[in-house]
Scaffold this motif. Structure first.
Motif, PDB file in Angstrom:
ATOM      1  N   VAL A   1       0.834  -1.112  -0.075  1.00 60.66           N
ATOM      2  CA  VAL A   1      -0.070   0.050  -0.058  1.00 60.66           C
ATOM      3  C   VAL A   1       0.838   1.329  -0.017  1.00 60.66           C
ATOM      4  CG1 VAL A   1      -1.641   1.427   1.196  1.00 60.66           C
ATOM      5  CG2 VAL A   1      -1.965  -1.082   1.153  1.00 60.66           C
ATOM      6  N   ASN A   2       1.862   1.301   0.619  1.00 60.05           N
ATOM      7  CA  ASN A   2       2.792   2.513   0.723  1.00 60.05           C
ATOM      8  C   ASN A   2       4.064   2.326  -0.133  1.00 60.05           C
ATOM      9  OD1 ASN A   2       1.010   3.931   2.611  1.00 60.05           O
ATOM     10  ND2 ASN A   2       1.840   2.441   4.345  1.00 60.05           N
ATOM     11  N   GLY A   3       3.996   1.490  -1.016  1.00 58.80           N
ATOM     12  CA  GLY A   3       4.912   1.282  -1.884  1.00 58.80           C
ATOM     13  C   GLY A   3       6.388   0.891  -1.356  1.00 58.80           C
ATOM     14  N   TYR A   4       6.754   0.736  -0.297  1.00 56.01           N
ATOM     15  CA  TYR A   4       8.084   0.321   0.059  1.00 56.01           C
ATOM     16  C   TYR A   4       8.313  -0.364   1.160  1.00 56.01           C
ATOM     17  CZ  TYR A   4       9.941   3.979  -3.155  1.00 56.01           C
ATOM     18  OH  TYR A   4      10.242   4.654  -4.298  1.00 56.01           O
ATOM     19  N   GLN A   5       9.136  -1.033   1.554  1.00 57.53           N
ATOM     20  CA  GLN A   5       9.483  -1.964   2.692  1.00 57.53           C
ATOM     21  C   GLN A   5      10.775  -1.579   3.207  1.00 57.53           C
ATOM     22  OE1 GLN A   5      10.015  -6.150   0.898  1.00 57.53           O
ATOM     23  NE2 GLN A   5      10.957  -6.386   3.124  1.00 57.53           N
TER      24      GLN A   5
ATOM     25  N   ARG B   1       1.354  -3.089  10.019  1.00 55.57           N
ATOM     26  CA  ARG B   1       2.164  -2.545   8.641  1.00 55.57           C
ATOM     27  C   ARG B   1       2.390  -1.019   9.052  1.00 55.57           C
ATOM     28  NH1 ARG B   1      -2.265  -2.601   4.189  1.00 55.57           N
ATOM     29  NH2 ARG B   1      -2.548  -4.541   5.092  1.00 55.57           N
ATOM     30  N   LEU B   2       3.422  -0.753   8.454  1.00 57.14           N
ATOM     31  CA  LEU B   2       4.068   0.760   8.492  1.00 57.14           C
ATOM     32  C   LEU B   2       3.111   1.662   7.718  1.00 57.14           C
ATOM     33  CD1 LEU B   2       7.802   0.475   7.707  1.00 57.14           C
ATOM     34  CD2 LEU B   2       6.730   0.575   9.882  1.00 57.14           C
ATOM     35  N   ASP B   3       2.391   2.614   8.672  1.00 60.58           N
ATOM     36  CA  ASP B   3       1.804   3.599   7.858  1.00 60.58           C
ATOM     37  C   ASP B   3       2.639   4.807   7.332  1.00 60.58           C
ATOM     38  OD1 ASP B   3       2.619   5.348   9.671  1.00 60.58           O
ATOM     39  OD2 ASP B   3       0.333   5.468  10.889  1.00 60.58           O
ATOM     40  N   LYS B   4       2.276   5.591   6.471  1.00 60.43           N
ATOM     41  CA  LYS B   4       2.963   6.788   5.793  1.00 60.43           C
ATOM     42  C   LYS B   4       3.889   7.532   6.506  1.00 60.43           C
ATOM     43  CE  LYS B   4       2.313  10.940   3.116  1.00 60.43           C
ATOM     44  NZ  LYS B   4       1.107  11.788   2.402  1.00 60.43           N
TER      45      LYS B   4
END
Length: 158
Positions: free
Chosen positions: A32-36, A116-119
């Motif tokens: 969703v946020n494009g990166y890990q 998960r990490l949010d923006k």
């Protein structure tokens, strides 16, 4: 994994001299946020010393070894939990990689345990991830805090 103090000191010394601690952004189109955020410990050695890298793998009980086309071999451990666990054991013995451990600890303190990490959190962690570019003298790092910001500023058709 149970290591003696001598084994920890030896592995830490090797990491200080012929190893690398990395935290980096990896572009993931399915996220969703494009990166890990990926954490890695990598030990480098000439292929003729593959036995020593194999010993590390047996002692640390994780990771993989690969032979490169340039006569070198790498023993890599990937994953935030595994990397942080090993760094905590080696930290008292590290000298040159101490700054990387300090930044890794800051990242660990920010990471959510089961979500998960949010923006906003990704951007906050990104400031720390970018420090590895300078700590490791990285010349080819493409995914930086600027890349992540640009991703969030680019309109997407969700």
């Amino acid at each position: 994994m149970v290591l003696t103090s001598e084994e920890k000191a030896y592995i830490a010394g090797f990491l200080d001299g012929d190893g690398c601690v990395m935290f980096q952004f990896i572009r993931r189109k399915d996220y969703v946020n494009g990166y890990q955020v990926r954490a890695s410990l990598v030990f480098f050695q000439k292929e003729k010393h593959l036995t020593e890298l194999t010993w590390f793998k047996e002692k640390l009980e994780i990771g993989s070894i690969r032979r490169r086309n340039d006569g070198m071999a790498e023993y890599a451990i990937v994953g935030i939990k595994a990397v942080l666990s090993i760094l905590e054991q080696l930290a008292p013995y590290l000298i040159f990689k101490r700054p990387q451990v300090d930044v890794a600890r800051k990242i660990a303190a920010l990471l959510p345990r089961y979500t998960r990490l949010d923006k906003n959190l990704l951007l906050k962690i990104g400031e720390l991830v970018d420090q590895f570019q300078y700590l490791n003298y990285s010349k080819r790092r493409r995914n930086t805090m600027a890349s992540v910001k640009a991703f969030f500023e680019t309109p997407r058709n969700d």
